[in-house]
Motif scaffolding. Sequence first.
Motif, PDB file in Angstrom:
ATOM      1  N   LEU A 104     -28.352 -38.731 -16.680  1.00 19.74           N
ATOM      2  CA  LEU A 104     -27.929 -37.631 -15.805  1.00 19.74           C
ATOM      3  C   LEU A 104     -28.290 -37.859 -14.339  1.00 19.74           C
ATOM      4  CD1 LEU A 104     -26.376 -35.015 -15.751  1.00 19.74           C
ATOM      5  CD2 LEU A 104     -28.509 -33.814 -16.222  1.00 19.74           C
ATOM      6  N   VAL A 143     -31.474 -28.350 -13.375  1.00 21.10           N
ATOM      7  CA  VAL A 143     -30.125 -28.432 -13.931  1.00 21.10           C
ATOM      8  C   VAL A 143     -30.199 -27.928 -15.370  1.00 21.10           C
ATOM      9  CG1 VAL A 143     -28.205 -29.954 -14.534  1.00 21.10           C
ATOM     10  CG2 VAL A 143     -29.566 -30.412 -12.471  1.00 21.10           C
ATOM     11  N   VAL A 196     -24.762 -28.511 -16.794  1.00 21.77           N
ATOM     12  CA  VAL A 196     -24.075 -29.637 -17.414  1.00 21.77           C
ATOM     13  C   VAL A 196     -23.919 -29.331 -18.895  1.00 21.77           C
ATOM     14  CG1 VAL A 196     -24.228 -32.096 -17.968  1.00 21.77           C
ATOM     15  CG2 VAL A 196     -25.027 -31.280 -15.745  1.00 21.77           C
ATOM     16  N   LEU A 237     -21.987 -38.701  -7.611  1.00 19.20           N
ATOM     17  CA  LEU A 237     -20.901 -37.731  -7.407  1.00 19.20           C
ATOM     18  C   LEU A 237     -20.586 -37.553  -5.927  1.00 19.20           C
ATOM     19  CD1 LEU A 237     -21.942 -34.932  -9.910  1.00 19.20           C
ATOM     20  CD2 LEU A 237     -20.212 -36.714 -10.229  1.00 19.20           C
ATOM     21  N   ASN A 239     -24.078 -28.997  -5.296  1.00 16.31           N
ATOM     22  CA  ASN A 239     -25.204 -29.152  -6.219  1.00 16.31           C
ATOM     23  C   ASN A 239     -24.809 -28.716  -7.624  1.00 16.31           C
ATOM     24  OD1 ASN A 239     -27.017 -30.095  -4.278  1.00 16.31           O
ATOM     25  ND2 ASN A 239     -27.488 -28.017  -3.635  1.00 16.31           N
ATOM     26  N   ILE A 240     -24.824 -29.643  -8.532  1.00 15.28           N
ATOM     27  CA  ILE A 240     -24.512 -29.352  -9.927  1.00 15.28           C
ATOM     28  C   ILE A 240     -25.719 -28.635 -10.527  1.00 15.28           C
ATOM     29  CG2 ILE A 240     -23.956 -30.339 -12.183  1.00 15.28           C
ATOM     30  CD1 ILE A 240     -21.742 -30.692 -10.008  1.00 15.28           C
ATOM     31  N   LEU A 287     -19.394 -30.448 -15.644  1.00 19.23           N
ATOM     32  CA  LEU A 287     -20.322 -30.202 -14.548  1.00 19.23           C
ATOM     33  C   LEU A 287     -19.913 -28.930 -13.829  1.00 19.23           C
ATOM     34  CD1 LEU A 287     -20.194 -33.818 -13.067  1.00 19.23           C
ATOM     35  CD2 LEU A 287     -21.787 -32.945 -14.783  1.00 19.23           C
ATOM     36  N   LEU A 308     -25.380 -37.825 -11.450  1.00 19.27           N
ATOM     37  CA  LEU A 308     -25.378 -36.875 -10.334  1.00 19.27           C
ATOM     38  C   LEU A 308     -25.510 -37.577  -8.988  1.00 19.27           C
ATOM     39  CD1 LEU A 308     -27.454 -33.913 -11.804  1.00 19.27           C
ATOM     40  CD2 LEU A 308     -24.978 -34.270 -11.822  1.00 19.27           C
TER      41      LEU A 308
END
Length: 114
Positions: free
Chosen positions: A26, A64, A43, A33, A39-40, A80, A30
Motif C-alpha cells: 500500500l 488509511v 482502500v 499516485l 489524500n487517499i 481508493l 499510494l
Amino acid sequence: MAPHGGMPQPIDGARWPRSYDLLAELPRLLAGLPRAWGNITSVTVNGAAWPAVPGRMLVFNQVVRLRRTMAASAPHTIVLLAPGRGRWDLLVVPRDTTEEPAEPLMAAAAHGHA
C-alpha cells in the motif's frame, strides 16, 4: 463494489504488486499516485487476493482505513477513496502473472479498456 445501479465502475488504472503483503504494497501504491487524486483515506481490497487486512494503517503520517470485500464482481480490483476528490478503481494484476500476459492488461487498464 458496484454502484446501486449494478453497473461496474470504470477501471482508472492498474497495479501489479510484488507481493500479497498489503502492509508493504500500500505505501508503494499510494506513493505512485497522481497528486491530483489527493489524500487517499480509504482502500477496499478483495479479501481472497489480500488475505491479511488490518482495519487501518498509517501511511505517510496519514491514517488509511482498509476494508475487505469478498464480492465476486470485483475479484481483481482495489478501490481508493479521497474525500472531496473521488473514487478510483484499479485493476490488480495477480502477483504471480508473468510479464507477457501482464503487459496487455496493464496497457488496457491505462487506457480505460479493462
